[in-house]
Design an enzyme around this catalytic site. Structure first.
Site, PDB file in Angstrom:
ATOM      1  N   VAL A 278       0.853  -1.191   0.000  1.00 34.47           N
ATOM      2  CA  VAL A 278       0.000   0.000   0.000  1.00 34.47           C
ATOM      3  C   VAL A 278       0.888   1.240   0.000  1.00 34.47           C
ATOM      4  O   VAL A 278       1.782   1.374   0.830  1.00 34.47           O
ATOM      5  CB  VAL A 278      -0.926   0.027   1.238  1.00 34.47           C
ATOM      6  CG1 VAL A 278      -1.706   1.335   1.296  1.00 34.47           C
ATOM      7  CG2 VAL A 278      -1.890  -1.146   1.206  1.00 34.47           C
TER       8      VAL A 278
ATOM      9  N   ALA B  29       4.562   4.093   2.945  1.00 35.64           N
ATOM     10  CA  ALA B  29       4.074   2.856   2.330  1.00 35.64           C
ATOM     11  C   ALA B  29       4.248   1.715   3.321  1.00 35.64           C
ATOM     12  O   ALA B  29       4.893   1.872   4.363  1.00 35.64           O
ATOM     13  CB  ALA B  29       4.860   2.548   1.058  1.00 35.64           C
ATOM     14  N   LYS B  30       3.670   0.600   3.043  1.00 36.62           N
ATOM     15  CA  LYS B  30       3.918  -0.613   3.827  1.00 36.62           C
ATOM     16  C   LYS B  30       3.555  -1.799   2.958  1.00 36.62           C
ATOM     17  O   LYS B  30       2.713  -1.686   2.057  1.00 36.62           O
ATOM     18  CB  LYS B  30       3.045  -0.625   5.088  1.00 36.62           C
ATOM     19  CG  LYS B  30       3.609  -1.469   6.195  1.00 36.62           C
ATOM     20  CD  LYS B  30       4.735  -0.740   6.903  1.00 36.62           C
ATOM     21  CE  LYS B  30       5.308  -1.494   8.055  1.00 36.62           C
ATOM     22  NZ  LYS B  30       6.230  -0.659   8.824  1.00 36.62           N
ATOM     23  N   GLY B  31       4.191  -2.933   3.239  1.00 32.89           N
ATOM     24  CA  GLY B  31       3.865  -4.142   2.482  1.00 32.89           C
ATOM     25  C   GLY B  31       3.835  -5.328   3.404  1.00 32.89           C
ATOM     26  O   GLY B  31       4.276  -5.259   4.552  1.00 32.89           O
TER      27      GLY B  31
END
Ligand code: NAD
Length: 424
Positions: free
Chosen positions: A68, A113-115
């Site tokens: 995201v 962001a992050k994943g």
């Protein structure tokens, strides 16, 4: 009127909901428009990928992965990759927003962001994890990039996984691209100082707060919850600056010594003892929860989220709390903390030393040069101190806590950049 049973009061709060409540409070004080509120709240991009991976058994298992991008207004987005069975899109989305505010508060030119991948790395072989990491990278080749989106380690991933990501991405480009990811091993372009960076930022935040409260570090005491990467480095560095560490803790319990713990000895013991403080004899063993209630000047929660809640907050005696962990204080405890006059240096400021040195890693990769540890530490200290001072000033201006002030600094920075740029 019929009687309605009140809803049960939850002890535990979702830390991400806590974050959104504080975000809303800051937005209200800043008076930003409804339009801007939605621009800041809704992520720019949300990608879900299916990842078929050959397991050691020869069977193919398909995992679900997420990335995201919450915001790219300040620059390329930055945020870790989490490998954990509980990973889901909602969590990743909220953690991505958290990264936007953290980068903005320390004024580094990144969005958030992050994943993550829903998987259990503890039950997978190194080969399976490698194939999963490479599949995740391939699926996101269009998303990642040194000028687009720069991942890093998070729960369940580390330098090894970042090396595989860099390799897979580089293969696709036909050249070595170290700046696509941070948190790499040193030999692949990782940065000196990254390991201790978050603890270092906690130390600078604590000293900055002590200065405002006129606490002399050489007469001050502290208790540190969590003795992993963040907690142990924070304890070591605070000790180096004169603070007596009266208690430290890990999952095995809390260790208390009112004459001051020999932190270096505790670190050496933990490293010999499989990463645990269990059996450490330099202090008395007390129940873990008691550490939070000790009569110290500084309390550093550096273990996990949601440890200071409405239930236990009234027993806290510390003059200041410096949040090494993400989300250690539930938003329902905020009002009581403020009433008690405890200064809280919030997570998005206090633990931003880590992302700051990740930024330095990216800068070094891009200029093709390695900085000395001394230069990295000096620059980290300056960024952390300047950020603290800025947040402190805003807290005085609006007569609010440092926590809401930190959100105001971050939201103001992102929203005014958006206004100047328009559109993108
Ligand atoms: P870590 O796994 O290295 O250490 C965690 C420590 O907390 C361990 O000592 C563990 O035993 C202890 N712990 C767990 N549950 C506990 C409990 N109930 N009571 C007392 N101790 C307990 O993790 P870390 O990297 O030090 O991260 C700690 C926190 O800081 C997390 O919230 C993380 O998200 C946050 N954080 C870490 C970084 C970083 O650079 N490592 C950066 C920003 C924020």
């Amino acid at each position: 009127m019929s009687y309605i049973e009140p809803a049960p009061i939850k002890d535990k709060e979702n830390p991400l909901e806590s974050m959104m409540q504080r975000f809303d409070k800051a937005v209200e004080l800043l008076g930003i428009s409804e339009e801007m509120y939605h621009i800041l709240k809704v992520p720019r991009k949300q990608v879900i990928v299916g990842l078929p991976v050959m397991m050691d058994s020869g069977q193919i298992r398909t995992f679900e992965g997420y990335r995201v991008i919450h915001s790219t207004i300040l620059g390329p987005s930055k945020g870790g990759i989490r490998f954990d069975p509980d990973v889901n899109l909602d969590e990743v989305r909220a953690l991505a927003a958290w990264m936007t505010w953290k980068c903005a508060v320390v004024d580094i030119p990144y969005g958030g962001a992050k994943g993550g991948v829903a998987c259990n790395p503890r039950e997978m072989s190194a080969g399976e994890i490698e194939r999963l990491m490479r599949a995740y990278t391939t699926a996101l080749l269009d998303v990642f990039g040194p000028d687009q989106d720069i991942p890093a380690p998070d729960m369940g991933t580390g330098p090894r996984e970042m090396a595989w990501l860099m390799d897979e991405y580089s293969k696709s480009k036909g050249m070595t691209v170290p700046a696509v990811v941070t948190g790499k091993p040193l030999v692949l372009g990782g940065s000196l100082g990254r390991t201790e960076a978050t603890g270092r930022g906690v130390m600078v935040s604590a000293l900055s707060g002590m200065e405002k409260l006129r606490i002399n570090p050489y007469r001050a005491t502290a208790a540190v919850q969590g003795f992993g990467n963040v907690g142990s480095h924070a304890a070591l560095l605070l000790r180096e600056r004169g603070v007596a560490i009266h208690a430290v803790s890990d999952i095995s319990g809390a260790y208390y010594n009112n004459k001051g713990i020999d932190v270096a000895a505790a670190v050496a013991y933990r490293d010999r003892n499989n990463g645990s403080l269990e059996g450490f004899t330099g202090a008395e063993l007390i129940p873990g929860e008691e550490l939070l209630m000790l009569p110290v000047d500084v309390l550093v929660p550096a273990a996990k989220e949601d440890v200071i809640t409405r239930k236990n907050v009234s027993g806290i005696q510390a003059k200041m709390i410096v949040e090494g962990a993400n989300g250690p204080t539930s938003s329902k405890a905020d009002d009581i903390i403020n009433e008690k006059g405890i200064m809280v240096v919030p997570d998005i400021l206090a633990n931003a030393g880590g992302v700051t040195v990740s930024y330095f890693e990216w800068v070094q990769n891009r200029i093709g040069y390695k900085w000395t540890l001394e230069r990295i530490n000096r620059r980290t200290d300056r960024i952390m101190k300047d950020s603290f001072d800025k947040v402190y000033e805003v807290s005085l201006k609006y007569k609010i806590s440092l926590r809401i002030a930190a959100y105001i600094v971050a939201i103001d920075k992102v929203s005014s950049t958006y206004k100047y740029r328009g559109g993108f």
